[in-house]
Design a protein around this motif. Structure first.
Motif, PDB file in Angstrom:
ATOM      1  N   GLY A 186       0.826  -1.213   0.000  1.00 29.14           N
ATOM      2  CA  GLY A 186       0.000   0.000   0.000  1.00 29.14           C
ATOM      3  C   GLY A 186       0.853   1.253   0.000  1.00 29.14           C
ATOM      4  O   GLY A 186       1.745   1.402  -0.830  1.00 29.14           O
ATOM      5  N   ASN A 187       0.578   2.122   0.959  1.00 29.61           N
ATOM      6  CA  ASN A 187       1.310   3.385   1.053  1.00 29.61           C
ATOM      7  C   ASN A 187       1.599   3.708   2.503  1.00 29.61           C
ATOM      8  O   ASN A 187       0.835   3.333   3.405  1.00 29.61           O
ATOM      9  CB  ASN A 187       0.502   4.534   0.450  1.00 29.61           C
ATOM     10  CG  ASN A 187       0.213   4.349  -1.022  1.00 29.61           C
ATOM     11  OD1 ASN A 187      -0.711   3.620  -1.383  1.00 29.61           O
ATOM     12  ND2 ASN A 187       0.992   4.989  -1.871  1.00 29.61           N
ATOM     13  N   VAL A 188       2.664   4.434   2.734  1.00 35.38           N
ATOM     14  CA  VAL A 188       2.959   4.985   4.051  1.00 35.38           C
ATOM     15  C   VAL A 188       3.279   6.456   3.868  1.00 35.38           C
ATOM     16  O   VAL A 188       3.881   6.858   2.861  1.00 35.38           O
ATOM     17  CB  VAL A 188       4.136   4.251   4.726  1.00 35.38           C
ATOM     18  CG1 VAL A 188       5.448   4.478   3.972  1.00 35.38           C
ATOM     19  CG2 VAL A 188       4.279   4.688   6.186  1.00 35.38           C
ATOM     20  N   LEU A 189       2.849   7.267   4.814  1.00 31.61           N
ATOM     21  CA  LEU A 189       3.106   8.698   4.755  1.00 31.61           C
ATOM     22  C   LEU A 189       4.225   9.034   5.724  1.00 31.61           C
ATOM     23  O   LEU A 189       4.161   8.668   6.906  1.00 31.61           O
ATOM     24  CB  LEU A 189       1.852   9.485   5.123  1.00 31.61           C
ATOM     25  CG  LEU A 189       1.989  10.970   4.817  1.00 31.61           C
ATOM     26  CD1 LEU A 189       1.310  11.281   3.499  1.00 31.61           C
ATOM     27  CD2 LEU A 189       1.410  11.818   5.921  1.00 31.61           C
ATOM     28  N   LEU A 190       5.238   9.732   5.247  1.00 36.29           N
ATOM     29  CA  LEU A 190       6.318  10.237   6.092  1.00 36.29           C
ATOM     30  C   LEU A 190       6.174  11.741   6.213  1.00 36.29           C
ATOM     31  O   LEU A 190       5.952  12.430   5.215  1.00 36.29           O
ATOM     32  CB  LEU A 190       7.686   9.895   5.499  1.00 36.29           C
ATOM     33  CG  LEU A 190       8.075   8.424   5.456  1.00 36.29           C
ATOM     34  CD1 LEU A 190       9.424   8.258   4.757  1.00 36.29           C
ATOM     35  CD2 LEU A 190       8.135   7.842   6.854  1.00 36.29           C
ATOM     36  N   ALA A 191       6.301  12.262   7.427  1.00 36.88           N
ATOM     37  CA  ALA A 191       6.192  13.703   7.682  1.00 36.88           C
ATOM     38  C   ALA A 191       7.412  14.135   8.477  1.00 36.88           C
ATOM     39  O   ALA A 191       7.326  14.480   9.657  1.00 36.88           O
ATOM     40  CB  ALA A 191       4.909  14.022   8.429  1.00 36.88           C
ATOM     41  N   ILE A 192       8.563  14.099   7.826  1.00 33.31           N
ATOM     42  CA  ILE A 192       9.836  14.399   8.490  1.00 33.31           C
ATOM     43  C   ILE A 192      10.076  15.893   8.434  1.00 33.31           C
ATOM     44  O   ILE A 192      10.230  16.481   7.357  1.00 33.31           O
ATOM     45  CB  ILE A 192      10.978  13.601   7.826  1.00 33.31           C
ATOM     46  CG1 ILE A 192      10.760  12.101   8.102  1.00 33.31           C
ATOM     47  CG2 ILE A 192      12.339  14.063   8.341  1.00 33.31           C
ATOM     48  CD1 ILE A 192      11.742  11.186   7.432  1.00 33.31           C
ATOM     49  N   GLY A 193      10.105  16.507   9.603  1.00 34.54           N
ATOM     50  CA  GLY A 193      10.145  17.961   9.663  1.00 34.54           C
ATOM     51  C   GLY A 193      11.461  18.557  10.099  1.00 34.54           C
ATOM     52  O   GLY A 193      11.601  19.783  10.132  1.00 34.54           O
ATOM     53  N   ASN A 194      12.462  17.731  10.458  1.00 36.41           N
ATOM     54  CA  ASN A 194      13.758  18.290  10.843  1.00 36.41           C
ATOM     55  C   ASN A 194      14.864  17.268  10.597  1.00 36.41           C
ATOM     56  O   ASN A 194      14.603  16.102  10.294  1.00 36.41           O
ATOM     57  CB  ASN A 194      13.756  18.762  12.312  1.00 36.41           C
ATOM     58  CG  ASN A 194      13.434  17.641  13.285  1.00 36.41           C
ATOM     59  OD1 ASN A 194      14.075  16.588  13.272  1.00 36.41           O
ATOM     60  ND2 ASN A 194      12.444  17.872  14.148  1.00 36.41           N
ATOM     61  N   GLN A 230      24.530  11.505   6.292  1.00 32.88           N
ATOM     62  CA  GLN A 230      25.870  12.100   6.223  1.00 32.88           C
ATOM     63  C   GLN A 230      26.182  12.640   4.831  1.00 32.88           C
ATOM     64  O   GLN A 230      27.163  13.351   4.650  1.00 32.88           O
ATOM     65  CB  GLN A 230      26.917  11.036   6.610  1.00 32.88           C
ATOM     66  CG  GLN A 230      26.675  10.378   7.955  1.00 32.88           C
ATOM     67  CD  GLN A 230      26.578  11.373   9.092  1.00 32.88           C
ATOM     68  OE1 GLN A 230      27.378  12.317   9.157  1.00 32.88           O
ATOM     69  NE2 GLN A 230      25.607  11.194   9.978  1.00 32.88           N
ATOM     70  N   ASP A 231      25.354  12.307   3.867  1.00 32.52           N
ATOM     71  CA  ASP A 231      25.559  12.745   2.490  1.00 32.52           C
ATOM     72  C   ASP A 231      25.259  14.247   2.396  1.00 32.52           C
ATOM     73  O   ASP A 231      24.197  14.705   2.815  1.00 32.52           O
ATOM     74  CB  ASP A 231      24.621  11.952   1.568  1.00 32.52           C
ATOM     75  CG  ASP A 231      24.909  12.159   0.098  1.00 32.52           C
ATOM     76  OD1 ASP A 231      25.166  13.304  -0.313  1.00 32.52           O
ATOM     77  OD2 ASP A 231      24.837  11.170  -0.653  1.00 32.52           O
ATOM     78  N   ALA A 232      26.184  15.001   1.854  1.00 35.49           N
ATOM     79  CA  ALA A 232      26.007  16.459   1.791  1.00 35.49           C
ATOM     80  C   ALA A 232      24.744  16.857   1.034  1.00 35.49           C
ATOM     81  O   ALA A 232      24.163  17.912   1.289  1.00 35.49           O
ATOM     82  CB  ALA A 232      27.230  17.103   1.136  1.00 35.49           C
ATOM     83  N   ARG A 233      24.297  16.007   0.114  1.00 35.50           N
ATOM     84  CA  ARG A 233      23.086  16.314  -0.646  1.00 35.50           C
ATOM     85  C   ARG A 233      21.831  16.218   0.211  1.00 35.50           C
ATOM     86  O   ARG A 233      20.799  16.818  -0.121  1.00 35.50           O
ATOM     87  CB  ARG A 233      22.941  15.359  -1.828  1.00 35.50           C
ATOM     88  CG  ARG A 233      24.047  15.450  -2.871  1.00 35.50           C
ATOM     89  CD  ARG A 233      23.897  14.336  -3.873  1.00 35.50           C
ATOM     90  NE  ARG A 233      23.976  13.017  -3.221  1.00 35.50           N
ATOM     91  CZ  ARG A 233      23.643  11.861  -3.819  1.00 35.50           C
ATOM     92  NH1 ARG A 233      23.167  11.880  -5.069  1.00 35.50           N
ATOM     93  NH2 ARG A 233      23.770  10.723  -3.171  1.00 35.50           N
ATOM     94  N   PHE A 234      21.909  15.474   1.335  1.00 34.73           N
ATOM     95  CA  PHE A 234      20.711  15.174   2.127  1.00 34.73           C
ATOM     96  C   PHE A 234      20.848  15.562   3.603  1.00 34.73           C
ATOM     97  O   PHE A 234      19.918  15.358   4.378  1.00 34.73           O
ATOM     98  CB  PHE A 234      20.398  13.674   2.050  1.00 34.73           C
ATOM     99  CG  PHE A 234      20.402  13.091   0.675  1.00 34.73           C
ATOM    100  CD1 PHE A 234      19.882  13.785  -0.402  1.00 34.73           C
ATOM    101  CD2 PHE A 234      20.941  11.827   0.435  1.00 34.73           C
ATOM    102  CE1 PHE A 234      19.868  13.251  -1.681  1.00 34.73           C
ATOM    103  CE2 PHE A 234      20.943  11.274  -0.828  1.00 34.73           C
ATOM    104  CZ  PHE A 234      20.407  11.997  -1.894  1.00 34.73           C
ATOM    105  N   ALA A 235      21.968  16.102   4.001  1.00 32.04           N
ATOM    106  CA  ALA A 235      22.234  16.304   5.426  1.00 32.04           C
ATOM    107  C   ALA A 235      21.328  17.341   6.071  1.00 32.04           C
ATOM    108  O   ALA A 235      21.044  17.267   7.272  1.00 32.04           O
ATOM    109  CB  ALA A 235      23.699  16.696   5.629  1.00 32.04           C
ATOM    110  N   THR A 236      20.874  18.329   5.293  1.00 25.29           N
ATOM    111  CA  THR A 236      19.976  19.355   5.825  1.00 25.29           C
ATOM    112  C   THR A 236      18.678  19.374   5.018  1.00 25.29           C
ATOM    113  O   THR A 236      18.645  18.908   3.869  1.00 25.29           O
ATOM    114  CB  THR A 236      20.607  20.751   5.756  1.00 25.29           C
ATOM    115  OG1 THR A 236      20.763  21.138   4.377  1.00 25.29           O
ATOM    116  CG2 THR A 236      21.968  20.765   6.460  1.00 25.29           C
ATOM    117  N   ASN A 237      17.648  19.928   5.616  1.00 25.76           N
ATOM    118  CA  ASN A 237      16.368  19.979   4.903  1.00 25.76           C
ATOM    119  C   ASN A 237      16.490  20.774   3.608  1.00 25.76           C
ATOM    120  O   ASN A 237      15.962  20.382   2.569  1.00 25.76           O
ATOM    121  CB  ASN A 237      15.278  20.595   5.784  1.00 25.76           C
ATOM    122  CG  ASN A 237      13.952  20.683   5.049  1.00 25.76           C
ATOM    123  OD1 ASN A 237      13.320  19.684   4.753  1.00 25.76           O
ATOM    124  ND2 ASN A 237      13.540  21.904   4.705  1.00 25.76           N
TER     125      ASN A 237
END
Length: 412
Positions: free
Chosen positions: A259-267, A285-292
């Protein structure tokens, strides 16, 4: 001996409800839930339009559909219904008499529509200077569109809400969409009830009522919230992005094995815990993803990494894993599943309102306001058409003969 009833926040406040459909009734239901005595005025025989907006309809004791649409029940509990023909002078006189004793009038007629009946603000203010009078229209009392009729769907389109709701052009199912609920009507009702409470409080100091001009379009613009702020900051209109949040990542739904899962990652902390839970701590740790900000800018690369991983488990398995790691997540429920959710059941969000006529109780959704000292009270199911006409007129001092004459004359 009956226990002493719990006091309500608006005990003693009298509301004359001349509104119909959704925005006005949503406002007055809020006031009624908080303890105000709301008398809903309806047309004889026909009543509020939403009494006929079905299917679905309420069902009788045998499970058969009645002629009462469930739409009406969504926004008219805790009120008393009377029928009065305001086109007749006798009906106008009754309503003016009620307005003299009221604290609040709520109406959603077209601009100037009640002036011919002597039920506009200026006419009633002369009789009751303490009156708080709230008009709800599509476009407000002034401006080039003031005379136009306004409906929720029109305003969702005009205010830009539909332009940011739905999947992007060029994607499956792409194109503008309205929200699944008449959200502009509902928000207008909530803003109106807030305005009325503010005016009542101001009256404590001034001794005078005031006029409230509520417009669906005004509310539609206001509830664009961060999307409006983004446009005002950049001059660029936001577009449709489906379930993707324009300023957060990952903040959307993902396909699982079932099915589906909802992710609500805010920080960033939540993202790091998500990565560790999925066995990919290196993403954090990846510089592309380390910050929002980096994740939003590199959303496509992030999703390309995440999507195959999230397909490896069921929705329930992911929710169990993420909840244990304090990663905000959840299922995408149907309405039936939502009412069956353990938290919804624990909070008592489904209520049953018994009817005086012995028909099955009417199910409803609890008011979400939780006041510790003056809680919301449910003392009346949504009323039958004209159910309280006799009662209300007797409270006004009309005797049986006078009431019967009004009934025979088609005034009530």
């Amino acid at each position: 001996m009956n226990p002493t009833p719990t006091p309500t926040a608006l005990a003693g406040i009298k509301v004359l409800d001349l509104s119909r459909v959704l925005a006005g009734p949503w406002c007055t239901q809020m006031l009624a839930d908080l303890g105000a005595d709301v008398v809903k005025v309806e047309r004889p025989v026909a009543g509020d339009d939403t009494r006929h907006w079905g299917p679905p309809f309420l069902r009788d004791a045998d499970g058969n559909d009645t002629r009462d649409a469930s739409y009406f029940t969504a926004c008219n509990r805790n009120k008393r219904s009377i029928t009065v023909d305001m086109a007749r002078p006798e009906g106008q006189a009754l309503l003016r008499r009620m307005a003299c004793e009221a604290d609040v009038v709520v109406e959603n007629f077209k601009v100037g529509g009640l002036r011919q009946y002597g039920l506009d603000y200026d006419s009633l203010k002369a009789l009751n200077p303490r009156l708080v009078y709230c008009s709800i229209t599509g476009f407000g009392q002034d401006g080039p569109y003031a005379e136009r009729a306004g409906y929720d769907l029109m305003v969702q389109a005009m205010c830009g809400l539909m332009s940011i709701t739905g999947h992007a052009d060029g994607t499956p199912g792409g194109g503008p969409l309205k929200a699944g609920v008449a959200v502009i009507d509902v928000f207008t009702g909530l803003y109106a009830s807030n305005a009325i409470l503010a005016a009542i409080n101001a009256r404590h100091h001034s001794g005078q009522g005031q006029y409230i001009d509520m417009a669906l379009l005004d509310v539609g613009m206001a509830v664009l919230a961060n999307q409006a702020a983004g446009f005002l900051a950049t001059g660029q209109s936001p577009g449709r992005a489906g379930n993707v949040h324009p300023s957060l990542a990952p903040y959307q739904d993902f396909v699982t094995s079932d099915g589906n899962v909802l992710l609500a990652i805010g920080n960033d902390g939540q993202f790091a815990r998500f990565c560790a839970a999925t066995g990919h701590a290196e993403w954090a740790q990846d510089a592309r993803f380390a910050t929002n900000t980096a994740r939003v800018r590199n959303r496509a690369e992030l999703l390309a990494s995440m999507e195959p991983v999230l397909r490896t488990r069921t929705t329930a398995e992911w929710i169990t894993l993420f909840e244990d790691k304090a990663v905000p997540c959840g299922p995408i429920n149907t309405v039936a599943q939502a009412f069956d959710d353990p938290q919804v059941r624990a909070r008592g969000l489904r209520i049953e309102l018994p009817r005086d006529d012995g028909q099955p109780a009417i199910a409803g959704v609890a008011n979400p306001v939780r006041l510790s000292a003056t809680p919301v009270a449910y003392h009346r199911a949504p009323p039958a058409l004209g159910q309280h006409t006799q009662e209300v007129l007797q409270e006004m001092g009309l005797d049986e003969a006078r009431i019967e004459a009004l009934r025979e004359g088609g005034v009530i």
